[in-house]
Design a protein around this motif. Sequence first.
Motif, mmCIF file in Angstrom:
data_model
loop_
_atom_site.group_PDB
_atom_site.id
_atom_site.type_symbol
_atom_site.label_atom_id
_atom_site.label_comp_id
_atom_site.label_asym_id
_atom_site.label_seq_id
_atom_site.Cartn_x
_atom_site.Cartn_y
_atom_site.Cartn_z
ATOM 1 N N UNK B 142 0.832 -1.208 0.000
ATOM 2 C CA UNK B 142 0.000 0.000 0.000
ATOM 3 C C UNK B 142 0.864 1.255 0.000
ATOM 4 N N UNK B 143 1.984 1.181 0.736
ATOM 5 C CA UNK B 143 2.875 2.349 0.797
ATOM 6 C C UNK B 143 3.493 2.597 -0.574
ATOM 7 N N UNK B 144 3.928 1.511 -1.207
ATOM 8 C CA UNK B 144 4.551 1.643 -2.530
ATOM 9 C C UNK B 144 3.565 2.190 -3.565
ATOM 10 N N UNK B 145 2.288 1.883 -3.379
ATOM 11 C CA UNK B 145 1.277 2.318 -4.351
ATOM 12 C C UNK B 145 0.692 3.688 -4.016
ATOM 13 N N UNK B 146 1.182 4.305 -2.948
ATOM 14 C CA UNK B 146 0.731 5.661 -2.622
ATOM 15 C C UNK B 146 -0.543 5.741 -1.799
ATOM 16 N N UNK B 147 -0.998 4.600 -1.276
ATOM 17 C CA UNK B 147 -2.170 4.638 -0.387
ATOM 18 C C UNK B 147 -1.773 5.025 1.034
ATOM 19 N N UNK B 148 -0.474 4.945 1.309
ATOM 20 C CA UNK B 148 0.057 5.386 2.593
ATOM 21 C C UNK B 148 1.283 6.237 2.290
ATOM 22 N N UNK B 149 1.690 7.004 3.270
ATOM 23 C CA UNK B 149 2.888 7.827 3.071
ATOM 24 C C UNK B 149 2.536 9.304 3.111
ATOM 25 N N UNK B 150 3.258 10.070 2.278
ATOM 26 C CA UNK B 150 3.065 11.529 2.283
ATOM 27 C C UNK B 150 2.043 11.943 1.226
ATOM 28 N N UNK B 151 1.251 12.938 1.549
ATOM 29 C CA UNK B 151 0.343 13.574 0.593
ATOM 30 C C UNK B 151 -0.480 12.550 -0.214
ATOM 31 N N UNK B 152 -1.229 11.749 0.512
ATOM 32 C CA UNK B 152 -1.965 10.640 -0.114
ATOM 33 C C UNK B 152 -3.055 11.186 -1.043
ATOM 34 N N UNK B 153 -3.081 10.714 -2.258
ATOM 35 C CA UNK B 153 -4.018 11.135 -3.320
ATOM 36 C C UNK B 153 -4.005 12.657 -3.534
ATOM 37 N N UNK B 154 -2.885 13.284 -3.223
ATOM 38 C CA UNK B 154 -2.789 14.732 -3.397
ATOM 39 C C UNK B 154 -3.641 15.534 -2.428
ATOM 40 N N UNK B 155 -4.090 14.870 -1.346
ATOM 41 C CA UNK B 155 -4.987 15.553 -0.403
ATOM 42 C C UNK B 155 -4.223 16.340 0.656
ATOM 43 N N UNK B 156 -2.895 16.130 0.704
ATOM 44 C CA UNK B 156 -2.117 16.783 1.747
ATOM 45 C C UNK B 156 -2.106 16.006 3.054
ATOM 46 N N UNK B 157 -2.780 14.867 3.059
ATOM 47 C CA UNK B 157 -2.842 14.063 4.283
ATOM 48 C C UNK B 157 -1.741 13.010 4.284
ATOM 49 N N UNK B 158 -1.012 12.925 5.419
ATOM 50 C CA UNK B 158 0.072 11.945 5.547
ATOM 51 C C UNK B 158 -0.333 10.860 6.531
ATOM 52 N N UNK B 159 0.085 9.634 6.241
ATOM 53 C CA UNK B 159 -0.185 8.564 7.209
ATOM 54 C C UNK B 159 0.892 7.486 7.160
ATOM 55 N N UNK B 160 1.360 7.123 8.368
ATOM 56 C CA UNK B 160 2.254 5.969 8.513
ATOM 57 C C UNK B 160 1.544 4.926 9.350
ATOM 58 N N UNK B 161 1.639 3.676 8.940
ATOM 59 C CA UNK B 161 1.098 2.585 9.758
ATOM 60 C C UNK B 161 2.265 1.734 10.240
ATOM 61 N N UNK B 162 2.338 1.531 11.561
ATOM 62 C CA UNK B 162 3.381 0.670 12.126
ATOM 63 C C UNK B 162 2.732 -0.515 12.816
ATOM 64 N N UNK B 163 3.299 -1.684 12.584
ATOM 65 C CA UNK B 163 2.822 -2.879 13.276
ATOM 66 C C UNK B 163 3.573 -3.046 14.585
ATOM 67 N N UNK B 164 2.847 -3.341 15.629
ATOM 68 C CA UNK B 164 3.460 -3.514 16.937
ATOM 69 C C UNK B 164 2.969 -4.826 17.514
ATOM 70 N N UNK B 165 3.882 -5.742 17.767
ATOM 71 C CA UNK B 165 3.457 -7.047 18.263
ATOM 72 C C UNK B 165 3.377 -7.084 19.778
ATOM 73 N N UNK B 166 2.349 -7.732 20.289
ATOM 74 C CA UNK B 166 2.233 -7.966 21.726
ATOM 75 C C UNK B 166 3.132 -9.120 22.114
#
Lengths: 170, 466
Positions: B142-166
């Motif tokens: 998803x990150x490589x395809x631009x669904x995550x990261x900086x300026x998603x779909x040119x909206x100016x919205x940034x998002x990082x998803x991190x996995x955290x294991x219990x």
Amino acid sequence: MAGETTTATPMLTEAIREKIRAYIPRYPSKRAVTLPALHIVHEYFRCVPYQAMAEIAEILEITPAEVHDTMSFYGFFPQAPIGDVRVWVCRSISCMLRGGEDMLNHACHRLGIHPSETTADGKLTVDFAECLGICDFAPAAVADDGRMFGPLTPEKVDAMIDELKQERKD
Amino acid sequence: MAEFEPVLSRNWNVTDGHTLKVYESRGGYQAARKALTTLDPDKVVGIVKDSELRGRGGAGFPCGLKWSFLPKDRKETFMCVNGDESEPATFNNRILIEKDPHQFIEGILIACFATKANTAYVYLRVEYFHAYKVLEAAVAEARAAGHLGKNIYGSGFDLDIWLHRGAGAYICGEETGLIESLEGKRGWPRIKPPFPAIEGAFRKPTVVNNVETLCCVPHIIERGAEWFKSIGTPKSYGPKLYCVSGHVNKQVCVELPLGITCRELIDKHAGGVWKNRKAKAAVPGGISMGLLSAEELDTPLDFESLRKPGCLGLGTAAVTVMDEHTPIIDYLYNCARFFAHESCGQCTPCREGTGWLYKMLKRIKAGGGRLEDLDIMANMANNMGIMPGTTICGLADGAAWPIKNGVAKFRAELEEYIKTHQDPAYGATTLQAAIAKGAYAVPHNGLPPVINSVPTAGALRSPHSA
């Protein structure tokens, strides 16, 4: 002094340290890397010795006691090395109803160990688990390389043990 | 009513349904694109609020309302996704992640946009080794395809998803326990208030949502709140993944409208009770929720209806069926052992209470039960948990409910068990019997007698006197 490594030779190699440090930018506090660091160390040593805890503490700029406090709260991290593969046999409600506890006993009996112990050849650790979340295969077991087993019968437990003693699949 | 169309599970049986390519070819990420490029965050919160989506993790708190508790003037927000699914018999989150990880990521993306969170942590229980690998690969895709990261779909919205294991702790499924664990500490739940929306992870405003809750979000954005509310029963809208396991022919996870009855779920979707037997009882939604007797199986499984037969609620909608040959003592023992093992030890009534219940049930099961044990257990169950106000989190309520329901609904069977399963090994010792009779023991070493008055009636009862 807090976080000071106690021996001259460090236990964690530079590669492991680098792996741990790579997690730091993900969180606003270094302490949040405690669990990922414990997982990394556990993956490498198959346990989390005290010295490794002290070295994690040094990297994360917290005290060894804080790392130990976290580590000891969770059931996942052993102090002494476990087998090459660890397998959990579920004993919670759905598995219990379908004979899960008998499967655990069968596995342990066949290997001549008690739950949480490792075979003499160091290949396999068998442990009980509270619900593994694979109740669609109850009674079920999961190995720490991701392989899932179920619904188990005594014969399938035997086959599972033979398969797990071969090698890891990850 | 129109025929129900599954949405959450629609990609489960599609070849390579877990890949980005297949997900996109089936209309994936269109809802996120629509939200990010045509709606503003408050509008998204409004739509989810209108849909009356309730949290799927157990408590059933309205999702949109939870989002609207975030302070308006906040600088930073964190999203924590609760993937610590550990409630016994529950496995819907695991399947959601393994079979359709991109639906889940799209849900996170829309939820983060709505709550203005630029970082999302997915807290995944360590036992989900396969789900972790699948999700890790999907996030990278998803990150490589631009669904995550900086300026998603040119909206100016940034998002990082991190996995955290219990690391194998049931309590980390409690939202503040999860936050503590994420911060690198032991998973001890926090005293609320402050609620996570005000002060959560790293002392910043935080949203904690369940995996299935977030998977509902893209569909709500795509089809609208009215569509969502056309499914289900009043106050319990939308599709729900029901898990069925235990003594049934087919152990499954199936998507159905909220409010299906327990009987229909067992007979129609799980192939009926195994071995042509009858159901004796069923756990409605993870063992914390209590127990339905055979007569109560027509109860609809939704957020409201389960209170009537005395259950705690819908929980995770994971049904465990017990056939007519199952001793209720085995069920109670298993539940008590689970909670004694998983209590985090922070609050005394829970730490000690779950341990006592476990020890008592172990003794009863082994043949040392006393009839008064049942009242003692019920009394303990009534005094531990958030509801009587003696603990910080709800784990103790969950430990109490199987006991309360079990003792109330199967008292005759439990009394019968105690009477007919007496092991002499648990009988009174010679000294105890002598004391109970009022005779006092004279030690051989010349010291004074161990007691010097006759004990009151019933001060010490042997199991055989019951």
